[in-house]
Design an enzyme around this catalytic site. Sequence first.
Site, PDB file in Angstrom:
ATOM      1  N   TYR A 137       0.933  -1.314   0.040  1.00  0.00           N
ATOM      2  CA  TYR A 137       0.057  -0.038   0.118  1.00  0.00           C
ATOM      3  C   TYR A 137       0.712   1.395  -0.101  1.00  0.00           C
ATOM      4  O   TYR A 137       0.691   1.953  -0.982  1.00  0.00           O
ATOM      5  CB  TYR A 137      -0.752  -0.049   1.334  1.00  0.00           C
ATOM      6  CG  TYR A 137      -1.772   1.074   1.521  1.00  0.00           C
ATOM      7  CD1 TYR A 137      -1.917   1.662   2.945  1.00  0.00           C
ATOM      8  CD2 TYR A 137      -2.404   1.665   0.532  1.00  0.00           C
ATOM      9  CE1 TYR A 137      -2.612   2.735   3.148  1.00  0.00           C
ATOM     10  CE2 TYR A 137      -3.247   2.982   0.753  1.00  0.00           C
ATOM     11  CZ  TYR A 137      -3.463   3.256   2.128  1.00  0.00           C
ATOM     12  OH  TYR A 137      -4.313   4.236   2.289  1.00  0.00           O
ATOM     13  N   ILE A 138       1.707   1.376   1.046  1.00  0.00           N
ATOM     14  CA  ILE A 138       2.510   2.590   1.135  1.00  0.00           C
ATOM     15  C   ILE A 138       3.687   2.668   0.012  1.00  0.00           C
ATOM     16  O   ILE A 138       3.948   3.579  -0.485  1.00  0.00           O
ATOM     17  CB  ILE A 138       3.101   2.727   2.206  1.00  0.00           C
ATOM     18  CG1 ILE A 138       1.814   3.103   3.514  1.00  0.00           C
ATOM     19  CG2 ILE A 138       3.876   4.071   2.655  1.00  0.00           C
ATOM     20  CD1 ILE A 138       1.862   3.078   4.915  1.00  0.00           C
TER      21      ILE A 138
ATOM     22  N   SER B  95       6.773   3.722  12.256  1.00  0.00           N
ATOM     23  CA  SER B  95       5.510   3.773  12.805  1.00  0.00           C
ATOM     24  C   SER B  95       5.187   4.767  14.213  1.00  0.00           C
ATOM     25  O   SER B  95       6.073   4.708  15.236  1.00  0.00           O
ATOM     26  CB  SER B  95       4.790   2.527  13.139  1.00  0.00           C
ATOM     27  OG  SER B  95       3.631   2.628  13.564  1.00  0.00           O
TER      28      SER B  95
ATOM     29  N   TYR C 201       4.498  -6.260  16.676  1.00  0.00           N
ATOM     30  CA  TYR C 201       4.810  -5.479  15.559  1.00  0.00           C
ATOM     31  C   TYR C 201       5.590  -4.105  16.022  1.00  0.00           C
ATOM     32  O   TYR C 201       6.494  -3.775  15.141  1.00  0.00           O
ATOM     33  CB  TYR C 201       3.534  -5.218  14.760  1.00  0.00           C
ATOM     34  CG  TYR C 201       3.496  -3.932  13.792  1.00  0.00           C
ATOM     35  CD1 TYR C 201       3.143  -2.717  14.383  1.00  0.00           C
ATOM     36  CD2 TYR C 201       3.945  -4.081  12.843  1.00  0.00           C
ATOM     37  CE1 TYR C 201       3.167  -1.677  13.412  1.00  0.00           C
ATOM     38  CE2 TYR C 201       4.220  -2.996  11.947  1.00  0.00           C
ATOM     39  CZ  TYR C 201       3.688  -1.731  12.278  1.00  0.00           C
ATOM     40  OH  TYR C 201       4.174  -0.519  11.523  1.00  0.00           O
TER      41      TYR C 201
ATOM     42  N   LYS D 154       9.312  -2.337  15.166  1.00  0.00           N
ATOM     43  CA  LYS D 154       9.834  -1.132  14.536  1.00  0.00           C
ATOM     44  C   LYS D 154      10.785  -0.263  15.369  1.00  0.00           C
ATOM     45  O   LYS D 154      11.479   0.342  14.992  1.00  0.00           O
ATOM     46  CB  LYS D 154       8.405  -0.244  14.518  1.00  0.00           C
ATOM     47  CG  LYS D 154       7.693  -0.807  13.103  1.00  0.00           C
ATOM     48  CD  LYS D 154       8.274  -0.551  11.994  1.00  0.00           C
ATOM     49  CE  LYS D 154       7.295  -0.981  10.909  1.00  0.00           C
ATOM     50  NZ  LYS D 154       8.105  -0.974   9.503  1.00  0.00           N
TER      51      LYS D 154
ATOM     52  N   PHE E 134       1.836   8.101  11.040  1.00  0.00           N
ATOM     53  CA  PHE E 134       0.472   7.941  12.014  1.00  0.00           C
ATOM     54  C   PHE E 134      -0.296   7.064  11.090  1.00  0.00           C
ATOM     55  O   PHE E 134      -0.062   5.747  10.745  1.00  0.00           O
ATOM     56  CB  PHE E 134       0.127   9.270  12.430  1.00  0.00           C
ATOM     57  CG  PHE E 134       1.070   9.719  13.385  1.00  0.00           C
ATOM     58  CD1 PHE E 134       2.482  10.090  12.991  1.00  0.00           C
ATOM     59  CD2 PHE E 134       0.824   9.983  14.764  1.00  0.00           C
ATOM     60  CE1 PHE E 134       3.498  10.477  13.926  1.00  0.00           C
ATOM     61  CE2 PHE E 134       1.515  10.482  15.749  1.00  0.00           C
ATOM     62  CZ  PHE E 134       2.935  10.759  15.316  1.00  0.00           C
TER      63      PHE E 134
ATOM     64  N   ARG F  34     -10.994  -2.562  21.922  1.00  0.00           N
ATOM     65  CA  ARG F  34      -9.786  -3.596  21.195  1.00  0.00           C
ATOM     66  C   ARG F  34      -8.710  -3.681  21.988  1.00  0.00           C
ATOM     67  O   ARG F  34      -8.121  -2.660  22.287  1.00  0.00           O
ATOM     68  CB  ARG F  34      -9.644  -3.175  19.902  1.00  0.00           C
ATOM     69  CG  ARG F  34      -8.578  -4.093  19.062  1.00  0.00           C
ATOM     70  CD  ARG F  34      -8.469  -3.802  17.795  1.00  0.00           C
ATOM     71  NE  ARG F  34      -7.835  -2.568  17.227  1.00  0.00           N
ATOM     72  CZ  ARG F  34      -7.548  -1.959  16.278  1.00  0.00           C
ATOM     73  NH1 ARG F  34      -7.903  -2.632  15.183  1.00  0.00           N
ATOM     74  NH2 ARG F  34      -7.254  -0.933  16.105  1.00  0.00           N
TER      75      ARG F  34
ATOM     76  N   GLY G  45      -4.756  -3.366  23.237  1.00  0.00           N
ATOM     77  CA  GLY G  45      -3.595  -2.796  22.602  1.00  0.00           C
ATOM     78  C   GLY G  45      -4.012  -1.710  21.984  1.00  0.00           C
ATOM     79  O   GLY G  45      -2.999  -0.691  21.417  1.00  0.00           O
TER      80      GLY G  45
HETATM   81  C1  WQD Z   1      -8.126   3.122  14.267  1.00  0.00           C
HETATM   82  C2  WQD Z   1      -9.143   3.233  15.241  1.00  0.00           C
HETATM   83  C3  WQD Z   1      -9.644   1.041  16.249  1.00  0.00           C
HETATM   84  C4  WQD Z   1     -11.378  -0.910  13.255  1.00  0.00           C
HETATM   85  C5  WQD Z   1      -2.697   0.835  12.855  1.00  0.00           C
HETATM   86  C6  WQD Z   1      -1.503  -0.243  13.318  1.00  0.00           C
HETATM   87  C7  WQD Z   1      -0.430   0.790  13.441  1.00  0.00           C
HETATM   88  C8  WQD Z   1      -0.263   1.830  12.058  1.00  0.00           C
HETATM   89  C9  WQD Z   1      -1.220   2.215  11.854  1.00  0.00           C
HETATM   90  C10 WQD Z   1       1.466   0.717  10.685  1.00  0.00           C
HETATM   91  C11 WQD Z   1      -8.826   2.750  16.626  1.00  0.00           C
HETATM   92  C12 WQD Z   1     -10.872   1.827  15.458  1.00  0.00           C
HETATM   93  C13 WQD Z   1     -10.690   0.000  13.829  1.00  0.00           C
HETATM   94  C14 WQD Z   1     -12.731  -1.088  13.442  1.00  0.00           C
HETATM   95  C15 WQD Z   1     -12.831   0.546  14.971  1.00  0.00           C
HETATM   96  N1  WQD Z   1       0.267   0.700  11.275  1.00  0.00           N
HETATM   97  N2  WQD Z   1     -11.470   0.742  14.947  1.00  0.00           N
HETATM   98  N3  WQD Z   1     -13.195  -0.508  14.318  1.00  0.00           N
HETATM   99  O1  WQD Z   1      -4.775   0.706  15.192  1.00  0.00           O
HETATM  100  O2  WQD Z   1      -4.428   3.045  15.050  1.00  0.00           O
HETATM  101  O3  WQD Z   1      -2.929   1.735  13.918  1.00  0.00           O
HETATM  102  O4  WQD Z   1      -2.524   1.469  11.744  1.00  0.00           O
HETATM  103  O5  WQD Z   1       2.403   1.253  10.749  1.00  0.00           O
HETATM  104  O6  WQD Z   1       0.915   0.179  13.591  1.00  0.00           O
HETATM  105  O7  WQD Z   1      -1.735  -0.648  14.598  1.00  0.00           O
HETATM  106  O8  WQD Z   1      -5.545   1.711  13.399  1.00  0.00           O
HETATM  107  O9  WQD Z   1      -7.393   1.609  11.607  1.00  0.00           O
HETATM  108  O10 WQD Z   1      -6.720  -0.487  13.136  1.00  0.00           O
HETATM  109  O11 WQD Z   1      -7.543   1.675  14.312  1.00  0.00           O
HETATM  110  O12 WQD Z   1     -13.314   1.264  15.886  1.00  0.00           O
HETATM  111  O13 WQD Z   1     -13.365  -2.223  12.666  1.00  0.00           O
HETATM  112  O14 WQD Z   1     -10.411   2.773  14.744  1.00  0.00           O
HETATM  113  O15 WQD Z   1     -10.122   0.614  17.748  1.00  0.00           O
HETATM  114  O16 WQD Z   1      -9.194   3.283  17.676  1.00  0.00           O
HETATM  115  P1  WQD Z   1      -4.513   1.625  14.417  1.00  0.00           P
HETATM  116  P2  WQD Z   1      -6.771   1.166  13.160  1.00  0.00           P
END
Ligand code: WQD
Length: 349
Positions: free
Chosen positions: A15-16, A129, A154, A158, A183, A299, A301
């Site tokens: 993707y990126i 990240s 993960y 990083k 981010f 969720r 973590g």
């Molecule tokens: C965002 C928010 C969820 C899905 C991830 C990786 C991180 C980095 C960026 C690579 C959170 C909420 C999500 C859903 C929801 N990746 N959510 N329902 O976890 O912030 O970061 O992407 O570098 O390492 O962990 O991204 O999009 O999973 O979640 O409510 O079905 O959306 O709880 O608050 P995250 P995310």
Amino acid sequence: MKDPKKILVTGGAGYIGGHTIADLMANGFDIISVDDLSRGSMRMLHGIEKITGRKVKNYKVDLCNLEDTEAIFTENPGIAGIIHFAAYKSVPESVREPLKYFRNNINSLVNVLQCARENNINHFVFSSSCSVYGNAEKLPVSEDAPQREAESPYARTKQMGENICKDFSVPTRKFNVTLLRYFNPVGAHPSAMIGELQLIPENLVPVITQTAIGKRKDMQIFGNDYPTRDGTCVRDYIHVMDIANAHTKALQYMISEKNTERCEVFNLGSGNGVTVLELINAFEKVSGQKLNYKVGARRPGDVVEVYANNDKARKILGWEAKYSLDEMMDTAWRWELEMKKEMEAAKLN
Ligand code: WQD
């Protein structure tokens, strides 16, 4: 003899990585991609060809195999710089299979660094990240914020990757490395020719677009009882093309020898904190689609709130986050619509 325009991108079918190749080529660079296609797809490289009119050579090689990796550099002399994206990046999967993550993400990095040294390549961009910050105490978070305990294997890879790059870029060695801390990358190329390809995504925005288009019947908000303005988590969403352009700027910065230190780190965020509900509302407004979501349990973590101080990248790299939240949602939705159109066309043939 180095060709300052010749760049090797690992994870170029991802993707990126794919969006960065599109931006690099738009800025006159010639790209070699290395991607074992275990997560990435040739669909990405075909889309780049549609956008740029130029084919991107991809080596389908496992970077954990040093001999195969070295052969790529032997076949392609004159590479001036490397951007290293190739890594597994699912937080839940890393919790389930930590050794798979350490083996893949660390061994591949060490092999690529060894090839850089063997081929006298001194400009290296490492895909990092914001997850290295964990639950930062001070917001917006700056690059000098202390690294907190990693929330997942993960995130640990990083943190380890950054430290390996730092240890390798000691002043005595001419090796320059830029660590880019993303981010939350979202959205797709404005042409809708490339975008995020995840069959069963875990990240919020592809879950939203798949729910809106009917690939999923509903979705969950993971908790609305957080200490935030509307109870849902806050993140710094940033358009993938803004992330891509930062890589181009980082390479130009090092190749033109403007960097003052061997190892520099930059936050890549919009600088705006947005809640899950605010993002959903923006999507519904831009797409005209009402989203079918339920509020569920938190969720494990998840960080409560994180968003970037992006002053350093703006001042030193001359980089700007140009895309608005609405444009992030619009490009993500148009990409989902494009994928549906392609699926329907494929069924007819
Ligand atoms: C965002 C928010 C969820 C899905 C991830 C990786 C991180 C980095 C960026 C690579 C959170 C909420 C999500 C859903 C929801 N990746 N959510 N329902 O976890 O912030 O970061 O992407 O570098 O390492 O962990 O991204 O999009 O999973 O979640 O409510 O079905 O959306 O709880 O608050 P995250 P995310």
